[in-house]
Design a protein around this motif. Sequence first.
Motif, PDB file in Angstrom:
ATOM      1  N   GLN A  63      46.785  54.599  43.348  1.00 25.92           N
ATOM      2  CA  GLN A  63      46.966  53.152  43.176  1.00 25.92           C
ATOM      3  C   GLN A  63      48.193  52.844  42.318  1.00 25.92           C
ATOM      4  OE1 GLN A  63      44.054  54.785  42.866  1.00 25.92           O
ATOM      5  NE2 GLN A  63      42.891  53.928  44.555  1.00 25.92           N
ATOM      6  N   GLU A  64      48.475  53.700  41.320  1.00 25.78           N
ATOM      7  CA  GLU A  64      49.653  53.495  40.472  1.00 25.78           C
ATOM      8  C   GLU A  64      50.953  53.695  41.249  1.00 25.78           C
ATOM      9  OE1 GLU A  64      49.246  55.028  36.126  1.00 25.78           O
ATOM     10  OE2 GLU A  64      48.033  56.359  37.404  1.00 25.78           O
ATOM     11  N   CYS A  65      50.892  54.406  42.363  1.00 22.83           N
ATOM     12  CA  CYS A  65      52.088  54.730  43.147  1.00 22.83           C
ATOM     13  C   CYS A  65      52.387  53.710  44.239  1.00 22.83           C
ATOM     14  CB  CYS A  65      51.940  56.120  43.761  1.00 22.83           C
ATOM     15  SG  CYS A  65      51.755  57.410  42.522  1.00 22.83           S
ATOM     16  N   VAL A  66      51.449  52.799  44.475  1.00 26.24           N
ATOM     17  CA  VAL A  66      51.665  51.767  45.493  1.00 26.24           C
ATOM     18  C   VAL A  66      52.916  50.968  45.119  1.00 26.24           C
ATOM     19  CG1 VAL A  66      50.744  49.639  46.503  1.00 26.24           C
ATOM     20  CG2 VAL A  66      49.242  51.617  46.141  1.00 26.24           C
ATOM     21  N   GLY A  67      53.806  50.802  46.078  1.00 27.26           N
ATOM     22  CA  GLY A  67      55.031  50.038  45.849  1.00 27.26           C
ATOM     23  C   GLY A  67      56.204  50.864  45.366  1.00 27.26           C
ATOM     24  N   LEU A  68      55.956  52.121  44.988  1.00 27.92           N
ATOM     25  CA  LEU A  68      57.055  52.986  44.560  1.00 27.92           C
ATOM     26  C   LEU A  68      57.619  53.733  45.764  1.00 27.92           C
ATOM     27  CD1 LEU A  68      55.566  54.667  41.333  1.00 27.92           C
ATOM     28  CD2 LEU A  68      57.011  52.620  41.493  1.00 27.92           C
ATOM     29  N   GLU A  96      56.954  53.564  56.203  1.00 27.12           N
ATOM     30  CA  GLU A  96      55.520  53.656  56.476  1.00 27.12           C
ATOM     31  C   GLU A  96      55.034  55.101  56.350  1.00 27.12           C
ATOM     32  OE1 GLU A  96      53.494  50.974  56.858  1.00 27.12           O
ATOM     33  OE2 GLU A  96      55.344  49.887  56.388  1.00 27.12           O
ATOM     34  N   HIS A  97      55.819  56.031  56.847  1.00 28.14           N
ATOM     35  CA  HIS A  97      55.456  57.453  56.783  1.00 28.14           C
ATOM     36  C   HIS A  97      55.371  57.941  55.338  1.00 28.14           C
ATOM     37  CE1 HIS A  97      55.310  61.701  57.834  1.00 28.14           C
ATOM     38  NE2 HIS A  97      56.303  61.894  56.986  1.00 28.14           N
ATOM     39  N   TYR A  98      56.290  57.480  54.495  1.00 30.13           N
ATOM     40  CA  TYR A  98      56.361  57.949  53.111  1.00 30.13           C
ATOM     41  C   TYR A  98      55.435  57.210  52.145  1.00 30.13           C
ATOM     42  CZ  TYR A  98      60.527  60.818  53.950  1.00 30.13           C
ATOM     43  OH  TYR A  98      61.400  61.771  54.365  1.00 30.13           O
ATOM     44  N   LYS A  99      54.747  56.166  52.604  1.00 33.45           N
ATOM     45  CA  LYS A  99      53.859  55.420  51.697  1.00 33.45           C
ATOM     46  C   LYS A  99      52.781  56.324  51.111  1.00 33.45           C
ATOM     47  CE  LYS A  99      53.949  50.644  53.217  1.00 33.45           C
ATOM     48  NZ  LYS A  99      53.186  49.598  53.891  1.00 33.45           N
ATOM     49  N   VAL A 100      52.353  55.984  49.916  1.00 36.49           N
ATOM     50  CA  VAL A 100      51.265  56.723  49.285  1.00 36.49           C
ATOM     51  C   VAL A 100      49.990  56.560  50.116  1.00 36.49           C
ATOM     52  CG1 VAL A 100      50.557  54.813  47.760  1.00 36.49           C
ATOM     53  CG2 VAL A 100      50.126  57.170  47.074  1.00 36.49           C
ATOM     54  N   ARG A 101      49.222  57.605  50.191  1.00 34.67           N
ATOM     55  CA  ARG A 101      47.937  57.581  50.918  1.00 34.67           C
ATOM     56  C   ARG A 101      46.831  57.333  49.902  1.00 34.67           C
ATOM     57  NH1 ARG A 101      51.088  56.860  54.694  1.00 34.67           N
ATOM     58  NH2 ARG A 101      51.980  58.608  55.808  1.00 34.67           N
ATOM     59  N   LEU A 102      46.067  56.286  50.125  1.00 33.69           N
ATOM     60  CA  LEU A 102      44.989  55.930  49.193  1.00 33.69           C
ATOM     61  C   LEU A 102      43.690  56.618  49.588  1.00 33.69           C
ATOM     62  CD1 LEU A 102      45.766  52.140  48.817  1.00 33.69           C
ATOM     63  CD2 LEU A 102      46.347  53.975  47.235  1.00 33.69           C
TER      64      LEU A 102
END
Length: 102
Positions: A63-68, A96-102
Motif C-alpha cells: 500500500q505504501e508503494c501505490v503511486g510510486l 500497468e505492468h510495473y504497478k505494485v501488486r496488492l
Amino acid sequence: MSPVLFVVDVFDRGYDRGRWPKVGHVPLAAAPIPIPERFLQDVGTGRCEIIDEFFNQRPATPQECVGLETVAVWESEGVERRLRDHYAGRPNAMVEHYKVRL
C-alpha cells in the motif's frame, strides 16, 4: 516551465545514438524537483521495499508503494510511448505492468 509528468531512468542509447538531443546538464542538487522514491516488489512473496534518491532501501507495505514508480530502466521508445499515451488519455501498458501488486 511545463509540469513534470514522471521521473524514470532511461538507457543512454536514447541520446547516444541521436534519438534525443542533449540540451544540457543539471546537477541533482539543482534539479527542479527532487528525485522521488521508487519501489521494488518481489514477485514471489509480494514483499516491497522503497528506495530513495541515494539508493537507501527500507521495507514497505504494498500500500505504501501505490503511486510510486518501480525501479526500472526504460528504453527511449518506451518513454516516448508513455508520453503519447498520457496525452492521448489512455493507459500505458508498461506502467500497468510495473504497478505494485496488492
